[in-house]
Design a protein around this motif. Sequence first.
Motif, PDB file in Angstrom:
ATOM      1  N   ASP A   1     -13.556  60.906  43.637  1.00  0.00           N
ATOM      2  CA  ASP A   1     -14.685  60.291  42.928  1.00  0.00           C
ATOM      3  C   ASP A   1     -14.446  60.080  41.434  1.00  0.00           C
ATOM      4  O   ASP A   1     -15.316  60.386  40.604  1.00  0.00           O
ATOM      5  CB  ASP A   1     -15.951  61.123  43.142  1.00  0.00           C
TER       6      ASP A   1
ATOM      7  N   THR B   1     -13.344  57.389  46.938  1.00  0.00           N
ATOM      8  CA  THR B   1     -14.459  56.906  46.132  1.00  0.00           C
ATOM      9  C   THR B   1     -15.667  56.691  47.032  1.00  0.00           C
ATOM     10  O   THR B   1     -15.610  56.961  48.240  1.00  0.00           O
ATOM     11  CB  THR B   1     -14.073  55.613  45.391  1.00  0.00           C
ATOM     12  N   GLY B   2     -16.765  56.230  46.444  1.00  0.00           N
ATOM     13  CA  GLY B   2     -17.974  56.027  47.220  1.00  0.00           C
ATOM     14  C   GLY B   2     -17.980  54.699  47.955  1.00  0.00           C
ATOM     15  O   GLY B   2     -17.231  53.776  47.627  1.00  0.00           O
TER      16      GLY B   2
ATOM     17  N   LYS C   1     -13.078  55.460  51.388  1.00  0.00           N
ATOM     18  CA  LYS C   1     -14.448  55.403  50.886  1.00  0.00           C
ATOM     19  C   LYS C   1     -15.338  56.283  51.757  1.00  0.00           C
ATOM     20  O   LYS C   1     -15.166  56.353  52.966  1.00  0.00           O
ATOM     21  CB  LYS C   1     -14.952  53.961  50.878  1.00  0.00           C
TER      22      LYS C   1
ATOM     23  N   PHE D   1     -18.780  52.493  41.822  1.00  0.00           N
ATOM     24  CA  PHE D   1     -17.727  53.145  42.597  1.00  0.00           C
ATOM     25  C   PHE D   1     -16.330  52.584  42.317  1.00  0.00           C
ATOM     26  O   PHE D   1     -15.383  52.882  43.049  1.00  0.00           O
ATOM     27  CB  PHE D   1     -18.034  53.048  44.088  1.00  0.00           C
TER      28      PHE D   1
ATOM     29  N   TYR E   1     -14.714  57.546  39.550  1.00  0.00           N
ATOM     30  CA  TYR E   1     -15.237  56.184  39.447  1.00  0.00           C
ATOM     31  C   TYR E   1     -16.116  56.010  38.205  1.00  0.00           C
ATOM     32  O   TYR E   1     -16.467  56.967  37.510  1.00  0.00           O
ATOM     33  CB  TYR E   1     -15.974  55.779  40.714  1.00  0.00           C
TER      34      TYR E   1
END
Length: 304
Positions: free
Chosen positions: A79, A132-133, A182, A166, A81
């Motif tokens: 994460d 990441t999201g 993700k 993100f 981001y």
Amino acid sequence: MAFATVATLRMSYSCDSIFLDAFANRVISSKKYWVSKGDIIMAERVWERFLTEQDKATLMGRAERKIGFGERPALLLIDLYRWVFGDKPEPVVDAIKTWPGSCGLAGWSALPHIQKLLAKAREVEIPVIHVTGMDGVAIEPWAFRRDKTRRADMNKEQLDRVRRKFDIVDEVKPIPGETVLKKVSPSAFWGTPLIGHLNFLGVDTIITCGESTSGCVRASVVDGTTNRLRMVVAEECVFDRHEACHAINLFDMNQKYADVLPLDEILKYLDAWRAEKAGQVGYANDSVAYLKDLVIGEDFKGLR
């Protein structure tokens, strides 16, 4: 319990000089150390000032139990981001006015350390996995019940920030050949193909960095341990919005689920791992001794 610098310890305490010299080489001279009965030396950790006297009493006299590194490491970046950094370094109380998910200066301070770890991982050619999201796929994110802000109520600038939330920041941007996953939950393992990918690669050790220490890092560390992986957390390479949460979660992970180690120790391990892999011995002609000097628990299995 007495506090002193390494130099003071050398003058004031009857510690083994070889051990003390090796220990001093692993730390920043401005850090403090405590000496208890039996001349046991331990670095003051980030969580020390948050522990109660009862907490400290339960730890006194107990040897720290290390998990140790395995034979096939990988780096997991969690994460990193835009949502937690914003577009520029700002104190968190200012940053959250425009970037509600910001960790403020804690994130920006960790970035150079993360870059150093990432550069070493690429240099020694271990697997690098970015997480990441996930957004825009009609799946509710894990915190959707707390997020009451509707996009229909946002202005143009807010919508732009949400659109970029993100995006992995340029400082640690993935390069070709690196895995990007993700997720819609705190753990990097939940609902992603991460464990299958690690099994395919034969990975047994995960070096972890990213944010937040108390949230997605911790959730991923617990799930990694559940999957019987050796979890290592690079202390300078994780961060959190709240200082107390950061410190206590590092303490708890180090007690139960992971080895929380200084970045320098991890970098030395990766250098030794590369040397062993290449059949090169570069530490007094004995790479086993090299790894033992790291004081990281079990001997590196690949050198047995």
